[in-house]
Scaffold this motif. Structure first.
Motif, PDB file in Angstrom:
ATOM      1  N   ILE A  11      63.723   8.187 -32.634  1.00 36.55           N
ATOM      2  CA  ILE A  11      62.676   8.913 -33.353  1.00 36.55           C
ATOM      3  C   ILE A  11      61.800   9.611 -32.329  1.00 36.55           C
ATOM      4  CG2 ILE A  11      60.691   8.713 -34.876  1.00 36.55           C
ATOM      5  CD1 ILE A  11      62.059   6.272 -36.098  1.00 36.55           C
ATOM      6  N   LEU A  12      61.489  10.887 -32.588  1.00 37.58           N
ATOM      7  CA  LEU A  12      60.650  11.665 -31.691  1.00 37.58           C
ATOM      8  C   LEU A  12      59.220  11.705 -32.225  1.00 37.58           C
ATOM      9  CD1 LEU A  12      62.971  14.686 -30.912  1.00 37.58           C
ATOM     10  CD2 LEU A  12      62.619  12.627 -29.564  1.00 37.58           C
ATOM     11  N   VAL A  13      58.254  11.545 -31.309  1.00 32.70           N
ATOM     12  CA  VAL A  13      56.837  11.501 -31.672  1.00 32.70           C
ATOM     13  C   VAL A  13      56.117  12.641 -30.971  1.00 32.70           C
ATOM     14  CG1 VAL A  13      54.735  10.138 -31.502  1.00 32.70           C
ATOM     15  CG2 VAL A  13      56.887   9.011 -31.963  1.00 32.70           C
ATOM     16  N   GLU A  15      53.231  14.468 -29.045  1.00 27.70           N
ATOM     17  CA  GLU A  15      52.278  13.989 -28.056  1.00 27.70           C
ATOM     18  C   GLU A  15      50.829  14.260 -28.465  1.00 27.70           C
ATOM     19  OE1 GLU A  15      52.503  12.371 -24.824  1.00 27.70           O
ATOM     20  OE2 GLU A  15      54.248  11.757 -25.985  1.00 27.70           O
ATOM     21  N   ASP A  16      50.587  15.289 -29.256  1.00 30.59           N
ATOM     22  CA  ASP A  16      49.215  15.632 -29.635  1.00 30.59           C
ATOM     23  C   ASP A  16      48.699  14.789 -30.795  1.00 30.59           C
ATOM     24  OD1 ASP A  16      49.195  17.509 -27.653  1.00 30.59           O
ATOM     25  OD2 ASP A  16      49.588  19.194 -28.985  1.00 30.59           O
ATOM     26  N   CYS A  17      49.416  14.784 -31.895  1.00 31.22           N
ATOM     27  CA  CYS A  17      48.917  14.107 -33.105  1.00 31.22           C
ATOM     28  C   CYS A  17      49.609  12.773 -33.382  1.00 31.22           C
ATOM     29  CB  CYS A  17      49.047  15.016 -34.312  1.00 31.22           C
ATOM     30  SG  CYS A  17      50.739  15.390 -34.759  1.00 31.22           S
ATOM     31  N   LEU A  18      50.630  12.414 -32.597  1.00 31.26           N
ATOM     32  CA  LEU A  18      51.368  11.147 -32.721  1.00 31.26           C
ATOM     33  C   LEU A  18      52.100  10.982 -34.049  1.00 31.26           C
ATOM     34  CD1 LEU A  18      48.810   8.706 -31.084  1.00 31.26           C
ATOM     35  CD2 LEU A  18      50.758   9.854 -30.029  1.00 31.26           C
ATOM     36  N   SER A  19      52.452  12.079 -34.675  1.00 31.26           N
ATOM     37  CA  SER A  19      53.227  11.996 -35.915  1.00 31.26           C
ATOM     38  C   SER A  19      54.713  11.912 -35.572  1.00 31.26           C
ATOM     39  CB  SER A  19      52.959  13.202 -36.807  1.00 31.26           C
ATOM     40  OG  SER A  19      53.396  14.366 -36.178  1.00 31.26           O
ATOM     41  N   ARG A  20      55.438  11.148 -36.353  1.00 31.65           N
ATOM     42  CA  ARG A  20      56.876  10.956 -36.147  1.00 31.65           C
ATOM     43  C   ARG A  20      57.615  11.978 -36.998  1.00 31.65           C
ATOM     44  NH1 ARG A  20      57.874   5.420 -34.325  1.00 31.65           N
ATOM     45  NH2 ARG A  20      55.852   4.576 -33.785  1.00 31.65           N
ATOM     46  N   ASN A  21      58.056  13.054 -36.348  1.00 31.10           N
ATOM     47  CA  ASN A  21      58.601  14.197 -37.073  1.00 31.10           C
ATOM     48  C   ASN A  21      60.121  14.243 -37.132  1.00 31.10           C
ATOM     49  OD1 ASN A  21      56.039  15.211 -37.526  1.00 31.10           O
ATOM     50  ND2 ASN A  21      56.022  16.262 -35.572  1.00 31.10           N
ATOM     51  N   TYR A  22      60.788  13.867 -36.071  1.00 34.48           N
ATOM     52  CA  TYR A  22      62.226  14.087 -35.961  1.00 34.48           C
ATOM     53  C   TYR A  22      62.972  12.793 -35.673  1.00 34.48           C
ATOM     54  CZ  TYR A  22      60.961  18.992 -35.497  1.00 34.48           C
ATOM     55  OH  TYR A  22      60.466  20.236 -35.716  1.00 34.48           O
ATOM     56  N   SER A  23      64.195  12.728 -36.141  1.00 34.51           N
ATOM     57  CA  SER A  23      65.090  11.625 -35.788  1.00 34.51           C
ATOM     58  C   SER A  23      66.420  12.227 -35.340  1.00 34.51           C
ATOM     59  CB  SER A  23      65.296  10.677 -36.961  1.00 34.51           C
ATOM     60  OG  SER A  23      65.907  11.339 -38.028  1.00 34.51           O
ATOM     61  N   LEU A  24      66.970  11.668 -34.272  1.00 35.30           N
ATOM     62  CA  LEU A  24      68.203  12.163 -33.673  1.00 35.30           C
ATOM     63  C   LEU A  24      69.110  11.001 -33.331  1.00 35.30           C
ATOM     64  CD1 LEU A  24      66.615  14.532 -31.016  1.00 35.30           C
ATOM     65  CD2 LEU A  24      67.587  15.220 -33.183  1.00 35.30           C
ATOM     66  N   ASN A  25      70.366  11.313 -33.045  1.00 33.16           N
ATOM     67  CA  ASN A  25      71.306  10.330 -32.525  1.00 33.16           C
ATOM     68  C   ASN A  25      71.505  10.602 -31.042  1.00 33.16           C
ATOM     69  OD1 ASN A  25      71.777   8.973 -34.932  1.00 33.16           O
ATOM     70  ND2 ASN A  25      73.311  10.476 -35.552  1.00 33.16           N
ATOM     71  N   LYS A  26      71.478   9.537 -30.265  1.00 25.43           N
ATOM     72  CA  LYS A  26      71.580   9.664 -28.822  1.00 25.43           C
ATOM     73  C   LYS A  26      72.728   8.797 -28.322  1.00 25.43           C
ATOM     74  CE  LYS A  26      68.896   8.379 -24.786  1.00 25.43           C
ATOM     75  NZ  LYS A  26      67.592   7.908 -24.339  1.00 25.43           N
ATOM     76  N   ASN A  27      73.545   9.352 -27.443  1.00 23.36           N
ATOM     77  CA  ASN A  27      74.624   8.602 -26.840  1.00 23.36           C
ATOM     78  C   ASN A  27      74.043   7.752 -25.712  1.00 23.36           C
ATOM     79  OD1 ASN A  27      76.911   7.613 -25.618  1.00 23.36           O
ATOM     80  ND2 ASN A  27      78.022   9.547 -25.781  1.00 23.36           N
ATOM     81  N   SER A  28      74.150   6.450 -25.836  1.00 23.94           N
ATOM     82  CA  SER A  28      73.527   5.548 -24.868  1.00 23.94           C
ATOM     83  C   SER A  28      74.282   5.489 -23.538  1.00 23.94           C
ATOM     84  CB  SER A  28      73.419   4.150 -25.456  1.00 23.94           C
ATOM     85  OG  SER A  28      74.687   3.659 -25.815  1.00 23.94           O
TER      86      SER A  28
END
Length: 54
Positions: A11-13, A15-28
């Protein structure tokens, strides 16, 4: 190995308002460091830096 074991949902947050806007899949296996992307935040109404949460 299965694809679901390699990818992890993140989940991406904003930096300014700390809202959780995006979700992605990441290859670990290929990406070890935390993700930082400049994306549009609908709360701030501008492009800001978004970082991966833990």
């Amino acid at each position: 190995m299965q694809k679901s074991k390699l990818t992890k949902k993140i989940i991406l947050v904003c930096e300014d308002c700390l809202s959780r806007n995006y979700s992605l899949n990441k290859n670990s296996l290929t990406q070890k460091e935390r993700l930082e992307i400049k994306k549009f935040c609908s709360m701030c109404n501008k492009h800001t830096l978004h970082k991966e949460t833990r």
